[in-house]
Design a protein around this motif. Structure first.
Motif, mmCIF file in Angstrom:
data_model
loop_
_atom_site.group_PDB
_atom_site.id
_atom_site.type_symbol
_atom_site.label_atom_id
_atom_site.label_comp_id
_atom_site.label_asym_id
_atom_site.label_seq_id
_atom_site.Cartn_x
_atom_site.Cartn_y
_atom_site.Cartn_z
ATOM 1 N N TYR A 1 -15.297 -3.220 -3.546
ATOM 2 C CA TYR A 1 -13.906 -2.871 -3.773
ATOM 3 C C TYR A 1 -13.388 -3.345 -5.131
ATOM 4 O O TYR A 1 -12.378 -2.867 -5.610
ATOM 5 N N GLN B 1 0.827 -1.204 0.000
ATOM 6 C CA GLN B 1 0.000 0.000 0.000
ATOM 7 C C GLN B 1 0.863 1.257 0.000
ATOM 8 O O GLN B 1 0.527 2.252 -0.662
ATOM 9 N N LEU C 1 -8.730 2.612 8.139
ATOM 10 C CA LEU C 1 -9.268 2.048 6.906
ATOM 11 C C LEU C 1 -10.694 2.542 6.727
ATOM 12 O O LEU C 1 -11.340 2.958 7.692
ATOM 13 N N SER D 1 -8.901 -4.632 5.227
ATOM 14 C CA SER D 1 -10.116 -4.532 6.047
ATOM 15 C C SER D 1 -10.569 -5.904 6.523
ATOM 16 O O SER D 1 -11.008 -6.060 7.667
ATOM 17 N N GLY E 1 0.038 3.016 -3.212
ATOM 18 C CA GLY E 1 -1.001 3.955 -2.807
ATOM 19 C C GLY E 1 -2.210 3.216 -2.255
ATOM 20 O O GLY E 1 -2.246 1.984 -2.183
ATOM 21 N N ARG E 2 -3.231 3.967 -1.875
ATOM 22 C CA ARG E 2 -4.439 3.377 -1.274
ATOM 23 C C ARG E 2 -5.338 2.792 -2.364
ATOM 24 O O ARG E 2 -6.367 3.362 -2.719
ATOM 25 N N GLN E 3 -4.930 1.651 -2.868
ATOM 26 C CA GLN E 3 -5.715 0.969 -3.888
ATOM 27 C C GLN E 3 -6.911 0.262 -3.241
ATOM 28 O O GLN E 3 -6.786 -0.321 -2.156
ATOM 29 N N GLN F 1 -6.976 -2.227 0.189
ATOM 30 C CA GLN F 1 -7.742 -1.833 1.372
ATOM 31 C C GLN F 1 -8.811 -2.863 1.710
ATOM 32 O O GLN F 1 -9.132 -3.071 2.875
#
Length: 740
Positions: free
Chosen positions: A258, A223, A251, A237, A227-229, A233
């Motif tokens: 998603y 991540q 999160l 989660s 990045g926050r893909q 995530q």
């Protein structure tokens, strides 16, 4: 005699006879022709069935030849060999599209596609048409994964294979051996091209024992790198859900979809396979006189075919093959098949070893499995259900894209099934929420109105500012341009939405209090969302009353909403108080309908109860300042109370502080308005006073007469807010509420 000859032979006879004989002969001719046609149809159907059987046998033999060819591999590159390859590919495509492939046939073709014997174009076509007729063997998947270690297939083939795994996940008979390969799949996250699809597959496959600290660290490193893909995530989660102590990063709290849908390539074939498995819906045979109008074939949208039948895995096949009885099978150390689940006690006894259906959509029609989902908080189970619902709602139900209402009844039944499941679980599905986001801008407010508004009432609790542009702004446009009946339906739906949000928030507060977690960070924001929703409904209601010429019918629904609002503090233990807007309050106060006035009196009585309770708790419990009602709320209530008492009791309406200026009455030349409003002369109660007067009773008993006419709201308001000798001393309290 043929039908044509029969017509010619009877033509002169018809011309010579009267009308009665003509009708008799015509009826006889029709009956005889029907008999001949039915015989020819039956002979034609028999011939067709024989031809279909022969064709099926030919296809089966051709498929076996094609499978042997693919197993052998391609050794020559001549044109004749290319033609043979194309011929066998077409055979596989035709059989897979029409009937699906058996588990052993899928096993062979998976090995061919991933072994690298043929080019990537051939492998793509093979994977694209790997449609199971029943189930997919777990061993076939394990062998296919072993080919990935050899490295003979290209990256695009690997991507397509993982997409196929995700799309066919519910058709794999077992997952135990595949789960043993979890480490291999996790290592594939290093590949940027494979990462989104491997994450999706791992999300479906992950169990609590798969969550390890080193895997959490690896995901966090990915991540930080990528990045926050959304796919990363999603997996984080799920890991945090299973082991909260391993992940400390923030999160997304709100559930969402998603992953992109991986079933697009196999969508049509999967639906056709489900329809074949459940059988077509029976339709009565229609006999028509004259030539039949034959239309091109078109797949029928069938709600029953979209909701799968309960089928856990291959347990029934194993029982049949091994000669095991059901009792022996259930007595062995295996998971409990859902087909054998009959009662709630049976669910409690086997809840630890229950085997969920291979297709999660089947749970919608089974209350016991919905109980199981409600008790076992497994994120992966909900994701499988949400993925299935997302595909059906967003891709199969395309009515909101093209306004195609041909199959409206089937779609309505399907939505009713979803709504019943949400009511049973007392929880909205995020797939339905996303469906509303996408379809509301294109909805005409007519098709499936009841179901659509019920789905809206189950939208999960979230920030009102986020939902306003995607739901409430579009809803307002429809609201103001539709009929009064649509407006009433929307208000009823918003009332149910408010109730669901209140229940969710009150339960969430209790959980946080038990866990001793700070409430100030999120609680104020949650209350603000409720406050904005109530103000939004007040804005809708005020403008709707102007558009509908102050309709009494619409005003009933508006006041029903505020009956829920006035009791928020007592019923839900939430420090929120929003009063009725002035545009609604004064319309109800001056209404000609006694039921409207009675309803307003009840609402004001409940507001008083809630405010007094809040003031007592403030003094006794020493409530935090953030959760105390402002002085403005008390002042606004006292202004309303003064206006009501002036109109019903003291004959001094609309004094200083009222929202209605006395200049308004001067403009309309109502000079004696100060003496024209009380319990006797109020327009809503005038019929009662006339009836009382005709009975010859004394005015001292007029209050008792009003209370006996079913005006319970008026009775509660007067006894709690007005000091009078006829009211018992225990109820004689100061009507004004002071905020010090």
């Amino acid at each position: 005699m043929s039908p044509q000859k029969e017509v010619n032979s009877q033509t002169p006879r018809r011309n010579s006879q009267g009308s009665s004989s003509y009708q008799t002969n015509l009826l006889a001719w029709i009956l005889k022709e029907d008999l001949n046609n039915s015989k020819s149809i039956s002979r034609h159907e028999q011939n067709n069935s024989v031809e279909d059987d022969e064709h099926a046998e030919d296809q089966g033999e051709a498929l076996q030849v094609a499978l042997r060819f693919f197993e052998k591999g391609l050794f020559k590159t001549s044109r004749s060999e290319d033609k043979t390859l194309e011929k066998h590919l077409k055979t596989v495509v035709n059989v897979a599209s029409k009937n699906g492939l058996a588990p052993e046939e899928i096993d062979i073709l998976l090995n061919v596609a991933l072994s690298g014997k043929f080019g990537s174009a051939v492998n793509f076509r093979i994977l694209k048409y790997l449609i199971p007729a029943t189930l997919i063997s777990e061993d076939s998947v394990v062998k296919a994964v072993s080919w990935l270690c050899v490295g003979k297939c290209c990256g695009s083939t690997k991507v397509l294979f993982y997409r196929w795994l995700v799309a066919m996940f519910d058709f794999i008979d077992h997952k135990e051996k595949i789960n043993l390969l979890y480490g291999f799949f996790f290592a594939s996250l290093q590949d940027d091209g494979l990462c989104p699809y491997v994450c999706h597959f791992l999300y479906l496959l992950t169990k609590k024992e798969n969550v390890k600290p080193f895997r959490v660290r690896k995901l966090l490193d990915l991540q930080a790198k990528m990045g926050r893909q959304p796919h990363l995530q999603a997996l984080l989660s799920l890991y945090k859900f299973f082991v909260p102590t391993l992940i400390s990063v923030s999160l997304p709290v709100k559930k969402k979809i998603y992953f992109k849908n991986s079933e697009n390539l196999w969508k049509t074939a999967l639906i056709a396979m489900r329809q074949r498995k459940q059988g077509p819906s029976p339709e009565p045979l229609k006999l028509m006189f004259g030539p039949a109008k034959i239309r091109p074939g078109k797949r029928k949208w069938n709600a029953h075919s979209l909701i799968p039948v309960l089928n856990s895995s291959s347990h029934s096949k194993e029982i049949g093959k091994k000669g095991m009885s059901v009792s022996d099978y259930l007595g062995s150390n295996r998971s409990f098949p859902v087909e054998q689940l009959r009662s709630f006690p049976q669910l409690l006894q086997n809840i630890h070893c229950l085997e969920l259906p291979s297709q999660m959509g089947a749970v919608l029609n089974n209350s016991l499995l919905l109980h199981y989902i409600n008790c076992v908080k497994d994120e992966s189970i909900l994701l499988r259900l949400y993925n299935w619902l997302s595909q059906i709602l967003q891709e199969e139900c395309i009515w909101y894209k093209v306004n195609n209402y041909e199959h409206g009844k089937e779609f309505t039944n399907f939505l009713d099934t979803i709504i019943k499941a949400q009511c049973f679980l007392q929880e909205g599905f995020c797939s339905c929420e996303i469906f509303l986001y996408k379809s509301l801008p294109l909805w005409d407010g007519f098709c499936c109105r009841s179901q659509f508004l019920q789905l809206m009432s189950w939208v999960p609790f979230s920030s009102f500012s986020e939902m306003k542009p995607v739901i409430f702004d579009h809803l307002a446009q429809l609201f103001f341009t539709s009929t009064i009946y649509f407006k009433c339906s929307v208000l009823e739906s918003l009332k149910e939405l408010l109730q669901n949000w209140l229940l969710w928030l009150s339960m969430d507060i209790n959980k946080k209090i038990v866990q001793n977690s700070p409430l100030e960070t999120t609680f104020a924001g949650s209350l603000n969302s409720l406050f904005q929703l109530i103000n939004y409904v007040g804005w809708l209601s005020t403008n709707a009353m102007r558009l509908e010429s102050n309709s009494t019918f619409l005003l009933h629904f508006v006041l029903d909403f505020y009956e829920k609002v006035c009791d928020i503090y007592i019923n839900y233990n939430l420090p929120l108080m929003v009063l009725v807007p002035p545009g609604i309050f004064y319309l109800a106060l001056l209404s000609l309908d006694s039921s409207i006035l009675n309803q307003l009196c009840y609402i004001m009585h409940r507001y008083r109860k809630n405010l007094i309770t809040a003031k007592q708790n403030e003094l006794v419990l020493k409530t935090k300042p953030e959760f105390i009602f402002s002085s403005k709320t008390y002042e606004e209530y006292n202004h309303y109370l003064t206006a009501m008492i002036g109109c019903l009791w003291t004959v001094r309406p609309f004094q200083k502080g009222s929202c209605i200026d006395s200049e308004v009455f001067k403009k309309i030349e109502a000079k004696k308005y100060t003496n024209s409003l009380n319990l006797v002369r109020h327009p809503a109660l005038l019929s009662y006073s006339v009836s009382f007067l005709l009975q010859g009773k004394k005015w001292n008993s007029y209050l008792d007469y009003l209370f006996s006419q079913g005006l319970q709201g008026l009775k509660l308001f007067i006894r709690s807010s007005i000091h009078h000798s006829f009211v018992s001393s225990s109820q004689s309290i100061n009507p004004m509420i002071n905020k010090r």
